[in-house]
Design an enzyme around this catalytic site. Structure first.
Site, short mmCIF file in Angstrom:
data_model
loop_
_atom_site.label_atom_id
_atom_site.label_comp_id
_atom_site.label_asym_id
_atom_site.label_seq_id
_atom_site.Cartn_x
_atom_site.Cartn_y
_atom_site.Cartn_z
N LEU A 104 0.87 -1.18 0.00
CA LEU A 104 0.00 0.00 0.00
C LEU A 104 0.90 1.22 0.00
O LEU A 104 1.88 1.28 0.75
CB LEU A 104 -0.88 0.03 1.26
N ASP A 105 0.59 2.22 -0.84
CA ASP A 105 1.37 3.45 -0.85
C ASP A 105 1.47 4.04 0.54
O ASP A 105 0.57 3.88 1.37
CB ASP A 105 0.73 4.49 -1.78
N SER A 106 2.56 4.76 0.81
CA SER A 106 2.73 5.39 2.12
C SER A 106 1.55 6.28 2.48
O SER A 106 1.10 6.32 3.64
CB SER A 106 4.02 6.22 2.13
#
Length: 276
Positions: free
Chosen positions: A73-75
């Site tokens: 998951l993206d930051s």
């Protein structure tokens, strides 16, 4: 539901009990840290509960837990992060390739270099001409089996390094070629220009940031992702399964874990997201 167990003081558990865990479960990833950072924090909490002094989840030792996650998951994103422990790590490629659901808030009229709100605005265009009807009509061309170009800022790698890391170091990076992805459903939940909210169900390898960027272009404007939440991955949902940080204990994991099928051999599956 996740987190419904009693909040009694956590009892000390042995390391052997932790190492005996084999299966899949889900945790809640907050906005900010990387998926790897969250996984290491989980691992550190469990090792401390087991009585390991000064655990270093990034150091490879025999007593460490074998643990990995089933898709980055993206930051800046939050939501469901599926975790495999023990032999469960061999089941993670099914999570990578399987169905996922997201809720995304996008903003029309501004494009960024990262395709989300963490980046620098590189383009601004009018969006007043866009109606809800026109927006929903464009969604149709992004549903089903489509071709999609991944973002430059991503976990994809070139020569063993992530593209996002290379870009931050000042290296010139070429876009990866378009690849086939699947969108099972795509609906517009809210339309209050410049903001809009999408519900998305997709297969593996799909990037919501690329979708929103492509949508903006298709509408003769531009757009980027402001907020992104993964609400489901495989059978694990945000509402019912994702353990919050205060429930990162052996007791709660045992309660929510899906055990590995004993007779099934997953040795050929991809476990590149392992942290051991």
């Amino acid at each position: 539901m996740a987190g419904n167990l009693s909040s009694s003081a956590p009892r000390s558990v042995s390391l052997s009990k932790l190492q005996a865990l084999n299966g899949l479960f889900a945790i809640y990833k907050t906005q900010g840290p990387t998926s790897a950072d969250v996984l290491n924090k989980l691992k550190e909490a469990l090792l401390k509960e087991a009585g390991v002094k000064n655990p270093n989840p990034r150091k490879r030792k025999k007593q460490d837990l074998k643990m990995g996650h089933g898709g980055t998951l993206d930051s800046a994103a939050c939501g469901v992060l599926v975790v495999g422990v023990g032999n469960g790590t061999k089941m993670l490629s099914t999570m990578l390739a399987g169905s996922k659901k997201y809720t995304a808030v996008g903003e029309l009229g501004k494009a960024t270099d990262t395709l989300d709100a963490t980046g620098t605005v590189i383009l601004e265009k009018d969006f007043e001409h866009i109606t809800r009807v026109a927006f929903e009509e464009k969604l149709k061309i992004f549903t089903g089996d489509i071709m999609q170009v991944p973002p430059l800022y991503s976990a994809l790698k070139k020569d063993g390094q992530r593209l996002s890391v290379l870009l931050k170091k000042g290296h010139k990076v070429e876009a990866k070629p378009a690849r086939a992805v699947t969108v099972y459903s795509l609906t517009l939940q809210e339309f209050k220009p410049p903001l809009f909210t999408l519900d998305i169900e997709c297969g593996g390898g799909f990037y919501v940031r690329s979708l929103v960027d492509d949508l903006g272009k298709a509408l003769s404007s531009c757009a980027h992702v402001k907020e992104l939440t993964r609400t489901k991955q495989g059978q694990f949902t945000l509402k019912d399964h994702a353990l919050r940080e205060e429930h990162w204990t052996l007791e709660h994991i045992l309660h929510s874990m899906q055990p590995c099928p004993v007779s099934e051999d997953h040795s050929d599956l991809n476990t590149k997201h392992l942290v051991s």
